[in-house]
Design an enzyme around this catalytic site. Structure first.
Site, short mmCIF file in Angstrom:
data_model
loop_
_atom_site.label_atom_id
_atom_site.label_comp_id
_atom_site.label_asym_id
_atom_site.label_seq_id
_atom_site.Cartn_x
_atom_site.Cartn_y
_atom_site.Cartn_z
N LYS A 67 -42.63 45.62 -33.17
CA LYS A 67 -42.90 45.95 -31.95
C LYS A 67 -41.66 45.86 -30.99
O LYS A 67 -41.15 44.66 -31.10
CB LYS A 67 -43.98 45.05 -31.35
CG LYS A 67 -45.38 45.69 -31.70
CD LYS A 67 -45.78 46.76 -31.02
CE LYS A 67 -46.05 46.55 -29.33
NZ LYS A 67 -47.13 45.56 -29.34
N HIS A 68 -41.06 46.58 -30.33
CA HIS A 68 -39.91 46.39 -29.61
C HIS A 68 -38.72 45.87 -30.29
O HIS A 68 -38.09 44.85 -29.88
CB HIS A 68 -40.59 45.60 -28.34
CG HIS A 68 -41.22 46.19 -27.60
ND1 HIS A 68 -41.24 47.66 -26.46
CD2 HIS A 68 -42.63 46.11 -26.93
CE1 HIS A 68 -42.12 47.89 -26.12
NE2 HIS A 68 -43.09 47.15 -26.20
N ASN A 232 -32.05 35.04 -29.90
CA ASN A 232 -32.00 34.05 -30.97
C ASN A 232 -33.41 34.19 -31.58
O ASN A 232 -34.58 34.62 -31.20
CB ASN A 232 -32.11 32.57 -30.52
CG ASN A 232 -30.70 32.07 -30.04
OD1 ASN A 232 -29.78 32.28 -30.76
ND2 ASN A 232 -30.69 31.39 -28.97
N HIS A 393 -28.49 42.15 -32.76
CA HIS A 393 -28.47 42.71 -31.50
C HIS A 393 -28.15 44.14 -31.63
O HIS A 393 -27.47 44.66 -32.61
CB HIS A 393 -27.49 41.90 -30.53
CG HIS A 393 -27.90 40.52 -30.35
ND1 HIS A 393 -28.73 39.97 -29.64
CD2 HIS A 393 -26.94 39.48 -30.88
CE1 HIS A 393 -28.92 38.75 -29.50
NE2 HIS A 393 -27.75 38.29 -30.23
#
Length: 393
Positions: A67-68, A232, A393
């Site tokens: 999810k996301h 994180n 990221h």
């Protein structure tokens, strides 16, 4: 196909949108059904990397629930206990429990609140049993290397025929350099091809150096999961599946708390009182999940108030007191915990201890490593310094 036009980007106002190969080659993915969007593909491709790596390292079928752009669950296809089948709402299913079906039931079931509307990744060909599990969950789509004819037919019926089904070429190898753009500026870096296997945890710095094979496996699951989780990030794992994933927190202790609370919820759901909640007939599984989340949380009064509980239960359940919850949580142990960067303070270990953590893996390198080691020693935990950071990221 060399490019695929998407409906829009992250948001409806972000047009045009497409995926394509910059070198002009064919895409390694094929849309077999539906019309996946920009975020769907981000989840699908991150999820595929996670499950294919889990399968390569362990040799066991794996599944993830994204999810996301972060996993809500990741698991290996180990057999399910009767308790897990019940808390994952699959105890009523008369299916052939293949390793892949077990893997997805675990990945979806660990944090059902976060997995609602997930994008699924499967390490192996999607079989009928797994398709039957997927069919009845609220989900946006699935990616797998292949689908049996019968499984594909089941999935194509989902969401009135619009369910997203993506097939990926398992032989595809991306270029060693990856490029992304932010604000019109191109960023380039080498892909994170780090191999996380059982030797990854050989540098043990705690007084307790006991690290059984099952704990190495669970630490590997935590690290591979973190490799594809927005940083994180911290991941709690037990018995071959992630039970609490904390992603995208600026503070590591907040990340450890978030993931720890999810791990605690997973364990609290196995309490006989929670498993025996007197739900009304016809209550949907998602509504049961919401009710359980309230019941075991701090806002239980919202659920048990007059006029509220009658909508969910046949009788008003007793309060699950803080003392009772602490006593039940104290029975959990043998949990593995991984962190994508070093723990800067021992408070992370103190929090991990409350969720039954016995094994910890983190890069090390903090000026307070001695404090972290001492805290692990206080609780008899086994601590491995991997020397490797896993930011994503």
């Amino acid at each position: 196909m060399k490019e695929l036009e998407l409906k829009y980007g992250c948001n409806p106002n972000q047009k045009p949108s497409r995926i394509f190969m910059e070198n002009g080659s064919d895409l390694p993915v094929t849309v077999l059904n539906g019309r996946p969007g920009y975020i769907n593909f981000l989840d699908a491709l991150n999820g595929w990397q996670l499950v294919s790596e889990l399968k390569r390292v362990t040799g066991i079928a794996a599944a993830s629930s994204f999810k996301h752009v972060s996993p809500a669950g990741a698991a290996l296809g180990l057999p399910l206990s009767d308790t897990l089948r019940k808390i994952y709402w699959v105890d009523d299913m008369d299916i052939d429990w293949t390793p892949l079906a077990n893997a997805y039931a675990r990945a979806r079931g660990a944090d059902r609140m976060s997995s609602f509307g997930d994008f699924i990744a499967l390490s192996d060909e999607c079989d009928v049993s797994t398709a039957q599990l997927i069919k009845r969950e609220v989900s946006d789509g699935v990616i797998a290397p292949s689908y049996s004819k019968e499984a594909l037919a089941i999935l194509r019926e989902k969401k009135k025929g619009s369910y997203n089904v993506i097939q990926i070429d398992p032989s595809y190898v991306p270029a060693p350099l990856e490029v992304k753009q932010v604000y019109g500026i191109s960023f380039e870096q080498g892909r994170n091809e780090l191999n996380i296997d059982e030797t990854f945890f050989d540098h043990l710095v705690s007084a307790n150096k006991n690290l059984p094979t099952s704990a190495k496996r669970d630490l590997a699951i935590s690290m591979i999961t973190l490799k594809y989780t927005q940083s994180n990030s911290v991941c709690y794992v037990k018995d071959g599946q992630a039970i609490g994933i904390g992603a995208g927190q600026q503070s590591r202790i907040h990340c450890t708390r978030l993931a720890g609370q999810k791990a605690d919820n997973w364990w609290l759901r196995q309490n006989p009182r929670v498993m025996g909640l007197p739900f009304l007939d016809g209550i949907k599984r998602a509504d049961r999940d919401n009710a359980i989340d309230l019941y075991i949380g701090d806002e239980y009064e919202d659920l048990l108030a007059d006029g509220a509980w009658q909508k969910v239960f046949t009788s008003r359940p007793p309060v699950f007191t803080a003392e009772e919850k602490r006593a039940w949580l104290a029975e959990n142990y043998g949990v593995a915990l991984g962190s994508d960067a070093f723990f800067p303070f021992g408070d992370n270990i103190e929090r991990a201890h409350k969720s039954g953590v016995s094994y910890v893996a983190e890069p090390g390198g903090s000026i307070r490593d001695d404090n972290v080691i001492a805290c692990c020693d206080k609780y008899g935990m086994t601590l491995s310094f991997t020397g490797i950071r896993l930011f994503h990221h």
